[in-house]
Each structure stands twice: as C-alpha cells, then as structure tokens.
Motif scaffolding. Structure first.
Motif, PDB file in Angstrom:
ATOM      1  N   VAL A 132     -21.379  81.832 -26.818  1.00  0.00           N
ATOM      2  CA  VAL A 132     -22.139  80.760 -26.164  1.00  0.00           C
ATOM      3  C   VAL A 132     -23.611  81.075 -26.336  1.00  0.00           C
ATOM      4  CG1 VAL A 132     -22.446  79.424 -24.052  1.00  0.00           C
ATOM      5  CG2 VAL A 132     -20.362  80.753 -24.343  1.00  0.00           C
ATOM      6  N   SER A 133     -24.445  80.054 -26.542  1.00  0.00           N
ATOM      7  CA  SER A 133     -25.894  80.292 -26.542  1.00  0.00           C
ATOM      8  C   SER A 133     -26.604  79.089 -25.950  1.00  0.00           C
ATOM      9  CB  SER A 133     -26.402  80.576 -27.960  1.00  0.00           C
ATOM     10  OG  SER A 133     -26.231  79.424 -28.748  1.00  0.00           O
ATOM     11  N   GLY A 134     -27.908  79.223 -25.759  1.00  0.00           N
ATOM     12  CA  GLY A 134     -28.724  78.125 -25.247  1.00  0.00           C
ATOM     13  C   GLY A 134     -28.620  77.932 -23.745  1.00  0.00           C
ATOM     14  N   LEU A 135     -28.123  78.938 -23.011  1.00  0.00           N
ATOM     15  CA  LEU A 135     -28.042  78.819 -21.553  1.00  0.00           C
ATOM     16  C   LEU A 135     -29.438  79.039 -20.968  1.00  0.00           C
ATOM     17  CD1 LEU A 135     -24.726  80.827 -21.055  1.00  0.00           C
ATOM     18  CD2 LEU A 135     -25.037  78.355 -21.377  1.00  0.00           C
ATOM     19  N   LEU A 136     -29.728  78.307 -19.907  1.00  0.00           N
ATOM     20  CA  LEU A 136     -31.085  78.335 -19.353  1.00  0.00           C
ATOM     21  C   LEU A 136     -31.502  79.726 -18.891  1.00  0.00           C
ATOM     22  CD1 LEU A 136     -31.691  75.152 -17.200  1.00  0.00           C
ATOM     23  CD2 LEU A 136     -32.713  75.807 -19.382  1.00  0.00           C
ATOM     24  N   ASP A 137     -32.686  80.142 -19.309  1.00  0.00           N
ATOM     25  CA  ASP A 137     -33.309  81.373 -18.812  1.00  0.00           C
ATOM     26  C   ASP A 137     -34.733  81.036 -18.418  1.00  0.00           C
ATOM     27  OD1 ASP A 137     -34.688  83.697 -18.385  1.00  0.00           O
ATOM     28  OD2 ASP A 137     -34.425  84.492 -20.410  1.00  0.00           O
ATOM     29  N   ARG A 138     -34.920  80.777 -17.124  1.00  0.00           N
ATOM     30  CA  ARG A 138     -36.284  80.530 -16.646  1.00  0.00           C
ATOM     31  C   ARG A 138     -36.711  81.679 -15.736  1.00  0.00           C
ATOM     32  NH1 ARG A 138     -36.319  74.093 -15.993  1.00  0.00           N
ATOM     33  NH2 ARG A 138     -35.809  73.648 -18.158  1.00  0.00           N
ATOM     34  N   ARG A 139     -36.436  82.887 -16.172  1.00  0.00           N
ATOM     35  CA  ARG A 139     -36.816  84.138 -15.504  1.00  0.00           C
ATOM     36  C   ARG A 139     -36.082  84.340 -14.195  1.00  0.00           C
ATOM     37  NH1 ARG A 139     -41.566  84.214 -13.776  1.00  0.00           N
ATOM     38  NH2 ARG A 139     -41.559  86.458 -13.512  1.00  0.00           N
ATOM     39  N   GLN A 140     -36.334  83.494 -13.189  1.00  0.00           N
ATOM     40  CA  GLN A 140     -35.714  83.723 -11.884  1.00  0.00           C
ATOM     41  C   GLN A 140     -34.197  83.540 -12.000  1.00  0.00           C
ATOM     42  OE1 GLN A 140     -36.619  82.215  -7.422  1.00  0.00           O
ATOM     43  NE2 GLN A 140     -37.997  81.480  -8.935  1.00  0.00           N
ATOM     44  N   HIS A 141     -33.444  84.520 -11.514  1.00  0.00           N
ATOM     45  CA  HIS A 141     -31.971  84.448 -11.474  1.00  0.00           C
ATOM     46  C   HIS A 141     -31.388  84.165 -12.859  1.00  0.00           C
ATOM     47  CE1 HIS A 141     -32.977  82.974  -7.170  1.00  0.00           C
ATOM     48  NE2 HIS A 141     -33.055  84.278  -7.268  1.00  0.00           N
ATOM     49  N   ILE A 146     -20.435  87.684 -16.321  1.00  0.00           N
ATOM     50  CA  ILE A 146     -19.257  87.063 -16.947  1.00  0.00           C
ATOM     51  C   ILE A 146     -17.953  87.672 -16.437  1.00  0.00           C
ATOM     52  CG2 ILE A 146     -20.382  86.335 -19.092  1.00  0.00           C
ATOM     53  CD1 ILE A 146     -19.396  88.922 -20.396  1.00  0.00           C
ATOM     54  N   THR A 147     -16.907  86.870 -16.441  1.00  0.00           N
ATOM     55  CA  THR A 147     -15.557  87.406 -16.262  1.00  0.00           C
ATOM     56  C   THR A 147     -14.580  86.497 -16.992  1.00  0.00           C
ATOM     57  OG1 THR A 147     -14.045  88.425 -14.679  1.00  0.00           O
ATOM     58  CG2 THR A 147     -14.859  86.234 -14.112  1.00  0.00           C
ATOM     59  N   ASN A 153     -10.184  82.145 -21.128  1.00  0.00           N
ATOM     60  CA  ASN A 153     -11.397  81.435 -20.712  1.00  0.00           C
ATOM     61  C   ASN A 153     -12.399  82.396 -20.105  1.00  0.00           C
ATOM     62  OD1 ASN A 153     -10.387  78.722 -21.294  1.00  0.00           O
ATOM     63  ND2 ASN A 153      -8.904  79.235 -19.676  1.00  0.00           N
ATOM     64  N   ILE A 154     -13.661  82.186 -20.476  1.00  0.00           N
ATOM     65  CA  ILE A 154     -14.722  83.028 -19.940  1.00  0.00           C
ATOM     66  C   ILE A 154     -15.522  82.221 -18.925  1.00  0.00           C
ATOM     67  CG2 ILE A 154     -16.335  82.485 -21.863  1.00  0.00           C
ATOM     68  CD1 ILE A 154     -17.364  85.344 -21.611  1.00  0.00           C
ATOM     69  N   TYR A 155     -15.863  82.853 -17.807  1.00  0.00           N
ATOM     70  CA  TYR A 155     -16.619  82.214 -16.727  1.00  0.00           C
ATOM     71  C   TYR A 155     -18.007  82.852 -16.690  1.00  0.00           C
ATOM     72  CZ  TYR A 155     -12.120  80.331 -15.634  1.00  0.00           C
ATOM     73  OH  TYR A 155     -10.924  79.655 -15.746  1.00  0.00           O
ATOM     74  N   GLY A 194     -13.242  81.608 -24.518  1.00  0.00           N
ATOM     75  CA  GLY A 194     -13.703  82.938 -24.925  1.00  0.00           C
ATOM     76  C   GLY A 194     -13.436  83.257 -26.373  1.00  0.00           C
ATOM     77  N   THR A 195     -12.651  82.421 -27.057  1.00  0.00           N
ATOM     78  CA  THR A 195     -12.299  82.729 -28.449  1.00  0.00           C
ATOM     79  C   THR A 195     -13.091  81.891 -29.446  1.00  0.00           C
ATOM     80  OG1 THR A 195     -10.544  81.061 -28.479  1.00  0.00           O
ATOM     81  CG2 THR A 195      -9.920  83.285 -27.778  1.00  0.00           C
ATOM     82  N   LYS A 196     -13.835  80.907 -28.938  1.00  0.00           N
ATOM     83  CA  LYS A 196     -14.518  79.981 -29.853  1.00  0.00           C
ATOM     84  C   LYS A 196     -15.984  80.344 -30.033  1.00  0.00           C
ATOM     85  CE  LYS A 196     -14.449  75.371 -29.414  1.00  0.00           C
ATOM     86  NZ  LYS A 196     -14.088  74.174 -28.601  1.00  0.00           N
ATOM     87  N   GLU A 197     -16.446  80.276 -31.289  1.00  0.00           N
ATOM     88  CA  GLU A 197     -17.840  80.623 -31.556  1.00  0.00           C
ATOM     89  C   GLU A 197     -18.774  79.443 -31.341  1.00  0.00           C
ATOM     90  OE1 GLU A 197     -18.878  82.953 -35.187  1.00  0.00           O
ATOM     91  OE2 GLU A 197     -16.695  83.009 -35.413  1.00  0.00           O
TER      92      GLU A 197
END
Lengths: 418, 146
Positions: A132-141, A146-147, A153-155, A194-197
C-alpha cells in the motif's frame, strides 16, 4: 584499618545494591516472572515481530546510528540474549508484522513486504514489494500500525492529523468542523489485501472510523475479532480552562480499548470517554460543557484506562508458559504520558487485560512496571527523563513475551517459571 | 583644588547613584519579566515542553539547550510563539511530530517575557528579548504575508 574495612563494606554494599537494582533488568513483575535484557541501545524501537524460528524483527522509529530502520535480532546460542544483530531499510515508521514467510513493515505513508528464507533472513532488503502507498502523513499521528486477520487481510491505522478536528488545530477558540472532513482519509482503520501489490486508498476499505490515533491493534484469534487501543485527545484545560482544571485534564479523557466490528464508529472528534462518569461526553469543540452526553451510535469502550498514558501495542497471549489466567487475555503497553503535566506523568508500564469467554472483563492490572527507571519507583515528572518507554509487544516461541522500548531501544524478555 | 575634588566626587556620587538605581531597576524589571515569563510558560508551554524544558521524545522538542532557542534569530522565535509551528524540520537533528499551539492573544510584552524566560532557564543563558524586537518581528512577518 578500621576505615578501610568500612570503605570496603560500603563498596560491597553499593555493589550488591546495584546488582539487586538490575535484577529483572530493573523491572517489577508479578511473582514467578523474571525479565532480562534481550538487547539494548538498538535505536528507538517501535513495534516488534517474531518469526517461526524465533528471530525478532524491530521497526525503529527513525534510522539508528548505522542508518538502519529495521533490526534483525537472533539469539543463536539460546541464552535469552540476542547475539546476532544486523539491520537494513532506511524509512522511518512504526509497524512490523510477520505472516508466514513474509515480513511486513510500514513507513509513515506505505506498507512494504519482504521475503524471508528458511533461516528467516530477509531475501530482498533493498527491494521490498509495495503493498500500500500514498497514505496520508501530515506529521501529527502519522505512524501506520499494522496487523493481520486470520485470512490475508492487513489492517492499517491511519491516525487523524489533528487533536480535535478544529478549524485551526490546537488553537484556542477554534470550533470543531462538522462533519469532520479528516475522517474520509484518516482517523480510522483501513483494510487492504495483504497479498496484493500497489494498492492505494481506493483499493482499501475504511473498516472502522472515529479513532483519533491507534498505535496498538491486534487480532484476537480466539474470537476472530480486531481490537484497538486509541490515544485520546489532549489539552482540554489549555483550551477550555473554564470547563476543565489541570487536575481534570490529567484524568480526561480515558485511553480507550475497543472490540471492533466492521463499520464501527468510536466517536472522535465529536465525543470523548469520561471514565469517572462512565459516559461518552460531547467534545467542547462541538458544544460540549463537560457533562452533555454524546450520541449512543458511538462505540462503548471494552476497557477505559487512565488518561494520556499512550497505549502503544496490544498482544493477545496465546502461549502456554504463563499461568492459565493470561491465556487469550491481552497485554497492552503504555509508553507514558506528557499531557498530564503539570501533574506527575502516568504509564511507562505493560498492563494485562483479562478476558472471560472471549470478552474483556473491563478490569485491568499492571503487569510489568519500572521501565522509567525512577528512584524507588517514583512518578515521572518530565517525560524526557524516563529511561525506557515500553512500546512494542511480541510473543516468543516458548511463550515468553518481548517488550521493546522506543526511547533508546532496549528489548526486554519476560518469562515465567514455577 | 580641594573644592574641585569635592565637586568631582559629589558629581561622581550622583552618577554612581543614578547608575546604581538604573541597574537595580533593570535587574528588578528583568526579574519581573522573568516571573511573568515563567507564569506564561507554566500555563501555555509547560504541558508540551515539560517543566525541565526537556520536551517529549519524537513529539515536542526540548527548549533546554536547543540551538535555535539560544540563537540570534529572535524574529523566528517570536513568530513561532504567535503563530504556532507545524513544519517538517529537523531541530538539532531530530524530527518532532506534534503541532505547536498558536498564541494569537499573547501581547507583545508577554511574548518578550516568555522568550526571555525560556532563553534564561535550565541551562540556557541567552540574551533577553525586548518588546521592540517582538514588534519588529511581527511587523516584518505581516509585510511578508502581504
């Protein structure tokens, strides 16, 4: 001569005291448990994961002095202390998880997958697959814990980049936004394959929402359910001094532990949980007055912990080494508060949450304490002075548990024998 | 000759006395500023930067011993206090994830006081910050924003 004897005995006494102080690596544990330092100073270690052969992987918050952000630790001679330690990867982050022959690790915006060989060495340290990519990173939190569930499936936690979804974050007098626009892409748990790119937001699903920031999450394999621990909001007294005293802020809101079903909403930013009233209370940014009760649609916590202690990891115990009461219960680490100041800080321990018939009883108890290394177990006043801050949790092959420290990077191994 | 030396010494005495009063007064003012600064720090800053100025690892930077805090760029410090601070920057080689609260209601003298306090507390021994420095910094910032 007399003086010499005196000196020698003082030295001897001091030596004994230091040995006693280091017993159990400085930790205070229930009867029958012992602890030792599995590793030390590897760099601020967030989550940890253990392979089927007992190799420990630790995700460092930031690359350490050697420039590595994932550390592989192996106890080849089986004495309880890691003797083969090396590292790879350059990205900051928190999450790490072992699933079969795969090692998953998260940066603050992506999840990567590495392959392990038969010796649990990483085959492709420089070329992981991007899951997975492109998840928000705006510094705080921004940490992406992951689990996995029992399928593939990945959470992924995507924390809210805000304290209470004010128009202007952490600004006195600024109102809460209605509806909170952050929740479409953060402030919840997202589910991916969890298995897909090469997945992004559109390939995932918002599994649960209204969670400000979740560091600790784990799948309960006994009941096949996700559990998460939320970091509650800060600064009620700073922004609403007429509604909350310093002492009230130190106890509000509870750090909450939830059993999550798909579609659940835990209510951030609209409500917070008040542990003394046992109620969800409307946030002052949304017109609350510290008493007005929030909507019943929001999830009730399974356990409410004291405020601001910062739950960092959850681990369901499935081993057989510990006494029976621990089986299928959950350990939870708290790396310690800062927002209780000017009152003394709390946390810096690992707690245990008993489960009965697949449900949390609502009770909890301190399991391992003393990480902060204060004199005679005194309270920490300034968070920066805590020696170690418990963070990651993992279960070893023999049923021992491992606890990482995200300050300097100690790893403690805790075992039980009758 | 005798007279002359007396006038000189009287003159000198007055000068000395004035200087003394001035020094006591500035010391007293400084002390007052520091007391006021401490009060502001305790109500608005301590929660994040902690009472020992040591901050919180990965979250809030230490003010004690920080290069910028003890440095010469007063305008930057003034604007951080007034507008808050939320940028991806390394401070003494470390990154911090929290967002600092803005203080739009803090008056110029209060900003000077709290900065004087943090620049002279714990192990910090940097110069006091004056109201005119604060005014200049805020004006410059306004000009940049327009």
């Amino acid at each position: 001569m007399k003086k010499q004897i005196q000196l020698v005995s003082i030295a001897l006494f001091a030596f004994c005291m230091s040995v006693i102080a280091q017993e159990n690596a400085g930790l205070k544990l229930p009867e029958g448990f012992k602890a030792n330092l599995y590793a030390n100073n590897i760099g601020g270690a967030r989550h940890i994961a253990i392979t089927k052969s007992g190799v420990v992987f630790a995700k460092l918050n930031n690359p350490n002095k050697e420039g590595n952000a994932i550390i592989r630790l192996e106890d080849a001679n089986n004495d309880g202390v890691a003797d083969k330690i090396n590292g790879f990867a350059k990205f900051s982050g928190t999450g790490i998880f072992v699933k079969g022959n795969s090692l998953y690790a998260s940066s603050n915006e992506a999840v990567f997958k590495y392959e392990l060989n038969s010796k649990d060495e990483v085959v492709n340290p420089l070329t992981p697959l991007t899951i997975v990519s492109g998840l928000l990173d705006r510094r705080q939190h921004n940490s992406k814990s992951i689990t996995f569930d029992m399928a593939n499936n990945i959470y992924v936690n995507i924390g809210a980049y805000s304290n209470a979804c004010q128009e202007k974050d952490r600004t006195p007098g600024s109102q809460g936004m209605m509806p909170c626009p952050i929740l479409d892409s953060a402030g919840g748990i997202w589910k991916f394959d969890g298995t897909k790119e090469n997945q992004t937001y559109k390939d995932g699903k918002r599994y649960a929402t209204g969670l400000r920031n979740v560091l600790g999450l784990d799948w309960n394999t006994e009941t096949n359910k996700l559990y998460v621990a939320q970091h509650g909001r800060d600064q009620l007294n700073s922004f609403y001094p007429n509604l909350y005293t310093d002492a009230q802020n130190a106890e509000l809101p509870a750090e909450t532990f939830y059993e999550i079903n798909e579609g659940d909403n835990a209510g951030w930013p609209y409500v917070y949980y008040d542990p003394s009233q046992h109620k969800k209370i409307v946030s002052p940014e949304y017109g609350g007055d510290s008493k007005k009760e929030g909507s019943a649609e929001f999830k009730e916590p399974a356990v409410a912990f004291p405020a601001h202690m910062a739950p960092m990891a959850v681990l369901f115990y499935t081993g057989n080494q510990f006494p029976a009461k621990y089986k299928n219960g959950a350990f939870i680490s708290f790396h310690g508060s800062w927002n209780r100041a000017p009152l003394p800080q709390e946390g810096f321990f690992v707690a245990f949450i008993p489960f009965k018939n697949g449900k949390a009883t609502g009770e909890w108890e301190i399991f391992a304490n003393g990480f902060a290394g204060t004199e005679n177990g005194a309270k920490v006043t300034n968070t920066g002075k805590a020696k170690a801050r418990p963070c990651g949790l993992a279960q070893g092959l023999d049923g021992s548990i491992y606890v990482s420290d995200d300050n300097k990077g100690a790893i403690f191994k805790i075992s039980y024998s009758k | 000759m005798k007279n002359f030396s007396i006038t000189v010494s009287i003159n000198g005495f007055i000068k000395f006395a004035l200087l003394f009063c001035f020094l006591v007064l500035t010391q007293w003012c400084n002390a007052q500023n520091k007391i006021n600064g401490k009060k502001i720090f305790e109500t608005r800053c301590l929660v994040c930067h902690q009472s020992d100025g040591g901050g919180v690892p990965n979250m809030n930077p230490p003010l004690d011993g920080a290069t910028n805090v003890n440095g010469k760029d007063i305008a930057r410090l003034v604007n951080i206090i007034r507008n808050g601070y939320d940028e991806r920057v390394a401070l003494d080689g470390m990154y911090y994830n929290n967002a600092m609260t803005a203080n739009p209601d803090l008056k110029e003298d209060a900003i000077a006081d709290v900065l004087t306090y943090v620049r002279n507390s714990w192990s910090n021994k940097a110069g006091a910050v004056t109201i005119s420095q604060v005014k200049a910094a805020l004006l410059k910032n306004k000009a940049v924003k327009k």
